[in-house]
Design an enzyme around this catalytic site. Structure first.
Site, PDB file in Angstrom:
ATOM      1  N   LEU A 122       0.838  -1.202   0.000  1.00  0.00           N
ATOM      2  CA  LEU A 122       0.000   0.000   0.000  1.00  0.00           C
ATOM      3  C   LEU A 122       0.869   1.247   0.000  1.00  0.00           C
ATOM      4  O   LEU A 122       0.524   2.244  -0.632  1.00  0.00           O
ATOM      5  CB  LEU A 122      -0.923   0.001   1.219  1.00  0.00           C
ATOM      6  CG  LEU A 122      -1.812   1.245   1.342  1.00  0.00           C
ATOM      7  CD1 LEU A 122      -2.780   1.344   0.169  1.00  0.00           C
ATOM      8  CD2 LEU A 122      -2.576   1.238   2.657  1.00  0.00           C
ATOM      9  N   TYR A 123       1.986   1.208   0.717  1.00  0.00           N
ATOM     10  CA  TYR A 123       2.915   2.351   0.707  1.00  0.00           C
ATOM     11  C   TYR A 123       3.311   2.683  -0.730  1.00  0.00           C
ATOM     12  O   TYR A 123       3.254   3.844  -1.151  1.00  0.00           O
ATOM     13  CB  TYR A 123       4.152   2.024   1.537  1.00  0.00           C
ATOM     14  CG  TYR A 123       5.279   3.015   1.356  1.00  0.00           C
ATOM     15  CD1 TYR A 123       5.189   4.292   1.890  1.00  0.00           C
ATOM     16  CD2 TYR A 123       6.428   2.673   0.634  1.00  0.00           C
ATOM     17  CE1 TYR A 123       6.218   5.211   1.719  1.00  0.00           C
ATOM     18  CE2 TYR A 123       7.461   3.576   0.467  1.00  0.00           C
ATOM     19  CZ  TYR A 123       7.356   4.850   1.007  1.00  0.00           C
ATOM     20  OH  TYR A 123       8.374   5.753   0.832  1.00  0.00           O
ATOM     21  N   ALA A 124       3.702   1.660  -1.495  1.00  0.00           N
ATOM     22  CA  ALA A 124       4.074   1.874  -2.891  1.00  0.00           C
ATOM     23  C   ALA A 124       2.907   2.422  -3.702  1.00  0.00           C
ATOM     24  O   ALA A 124       3.075   3.306  -4.555  1.00  0.00           O
ATOM     25  CB  ALA A 124       4.577   0.566  -3.502  1.00  0.00           C
ATOM     26  N   THR A 158       0.455   4.296  -2.631  1.00  0.00           N
ATOM     27  CA  THR A 158       0.223   5.720  -2.337  1.00  0.00           C
ATOM     28  C   THR A 158       1.252   6.596  -3.035  1.00  0.00           C
ATOM     29  O   THR A 158       0.941   7.716  -3.454  1.00  0.00           O
ATOM     30  CB  THR A 158       0.258   5.994  -0.821  1.00  0.00           C
ATOM     31  OG1 THR A 158       1.549   5.663  -0.282  1.00  0.00           O
ATOM     32  CG2 THR A 158      -0.820   5.219  -0.104  1.00  0.00           C
TER      33      THR A 158
END
Length: 480
Positions: free
Chosen positions: A271-273, A275
């Site tokens: 999810l970090y990637a 965003t």
């Protein structure tokens, strides 16, 4: 007969009276029920309206409240590992109402004013963070104006961030305790200071932590980015050029190497990637609509003094000193990039950003503005096991290692940067070997945590030996 008729008449009157009373009671009950139903609907609508307004003004407050518990800080082999922390602070703790007045404006103008001819004025978000503090120091050292902003959240120990803030304060750089989602404050800053540039480094970091607190990533990396772009586009006159931190994580499941800006970035592994990839798409829209000059920088595993405790090299060093076990992912390799090299890349991107072409007054742009994205890496992937071996040598102590297969938690097996575009456009050339960079980190680590003499001597002995110098990068990595 008359008597019977009279009696019947009395009975009929009683029945009529009773029926009327019953009808009145039924009507009254229906009225009460209808009123209660209408009141319930009105309450629900009012609640929904309040929730909408709450979400609009303070999006990250809808994130669940959470408190991180103690975890094995050595569970990472290349990215980040969790440490015990307290809950994150609320955005309500950074309000524009806290700031203002003649004295406050004088202070921020003094901090943001360049001290050299031709100097730039930069608003640095995440200024008390790892990369943000180093960039702020570098800009101030060459005479540029710098104003910092940081919300000092507790994703990792805020004391480390306060320490960086003191370093900046000693050099005349003000770091405001505020959040990037505070649009009113950002508007005040843009009204008070004609920033030429924004270096937007504030973000929620960490790959695995996104599985625990996904809303914080959306609030910071998406909503926060939009707030910065929105206020810069509509409230800054003139509009500043913006350089912001994307991530090498956007390459996700890409298997081509070295990673190039032309490669696919539509398969994020975390999810970090996702965003950060969303941020790149948002940057395109604000560039296209409002004429903002925007440059995205994809960082590759940055390390060095004053680093982030959740990163593998940092948490491994702490575990080695404490005698705690560390967990390594088999065959993991990372393109470790020393902080000084990344700072040079950030400053180079600022210096070559080009002007924004929009106007906050008219809402129109005069033409296309620059939209760029660059890799900032070291171009030399290293097995994480070798990084640990260097730390063992520098700290004078063996690690208690446990090697496992990489789980499906957002990490990727390897990263490898092609920096040819950054090299061509602003002369980016990383020069720090992993041996030399980790030696600088351990020197700081030993001093900052006041480690015992035995450990300090171990680091000093390793430092006395001539470090391996980094060979010149192959032509494919540096110029193609």
């Amino acid at each position: 007969m008359p008597t019977d008729a009279a009696a019947k008449g009395v009975k009929l009157e009683r029945y009529a009276s009773g029926s009327a009373l019953l009808l009145r009671r039924v009507a009254s009950g229906k009225f009460v029920a209808a009123s209660s139903h209408l009141l319930f609907r009105a309450t629900v609508l009012a609640t929904l309206a309040l929730v909408f307004l709450f979400a609009f003004h303070y999006p990250s407050l809808l994130s669940r409240s959470f408190s991180l518990v103690s975890a094995d800080a050595s569970s990472s082999s290349g990215g980040a590992s969790r440490l015990p922390h307290a809950s994150h602070r609320s955005l309500l703790m950074s309000s524009a109402s806290t700031y203002g007045g003649e004295k406050w404006e004088k202070e921020i103008r003094r901090s943001a004013k360049p001290r050299r001819d031709g100097g730039i004025s930069v608003l640095v978000t995440g200024a008390a963070g790892f990369v943000g503090s180093h960039c702020s120091l570098a800009l101030r050292a060459r005479g540029d104006g710098v104003l910092g902003l940081d919300n000092f959240n507790s994703y990792y120990d805020p004391a480390l961030k306060r320490g960086r803030q003191r370093l900046l304060s000693d050099r005349g750089v003000v770091v405001l305790d505020a959040d990037i989602n505070d649009a009113l404050l950002l508007e005040k800053l843009f009204e008070a200071v004609p920033f030429t540039h924004v270096l937007h480094l504030a973000a929620q970091a960490g790959v695995r932590y996104a599985m625990e607190a996904p809303q914080t990533y959306v609030a910071s990396n998406v909503a926060g980015l939009v707030t910065v772009f929105e206020t810069a586009a509509k409230h800054a006159d003139p509009q500043p050029a913006i350089v912001w931190a994307s991530s090498s994580s956007v390459y996700g499941l890409n298997t081509e190497a070295p990673f190039s800006e032309e490669h696919r970035t539509d398969r994020p592994a975390s999810l970090y990637a996702a965003t950060k990839k969303a941020g790149e798409a948002i940057a395109h829209s604000y560039n296209h609509i409002y004429g903002l000059s925007i440059t995205g920088l994809r960082f590759f595993t940055v390390y060095g003094p004053w680093g982030r405790p959740d990163m593998a090299y940092f948490s491994f060093a702490r575990s080695i000193v404490a005698g705690d076990p560390i967990t390594l992912y088999a065959d993991a390799r990372r393109d470790f990039t020393y902080i000084d090299d990344v700072v040079k890349g950030c400053v180079g991107a600022l210096d070559t950003a080009g002007r924004s072409t929009g106007s906050a007054r008219t809402g129109k742009k005069t033409g296309p503005a620059p939209l760029r994205v660059y890799n900032l890496g070291n171009t030399s992937p290293v097995p994480v096991t070798r990084m640990v071996a260097i730390l063992e040598k520098l700290l004078g102590k063996k690690a208690n290692k446990r090697v496992v297969t990489m789980p499906s938690n957002g990490d990727v097996p390897f990263t490898h940067a092609n920096v040819s575009h950054a090299a061509h456009d602003f002369g980016y050339r990383p020069t720090t070997s992993l041996d030399a960079g980790l030696r600088h980190f351990v020197d700081w680590f030993v001093e900052y945590y006041k480690l015992d003499t035995k450990i300090a001597k171990g680091a000093a002995r390793a430092a006395d030996k001539k470090p391996a110098t980094k060979k010149k990068a192959p032509a494919m990595s540096a110029s193609s």
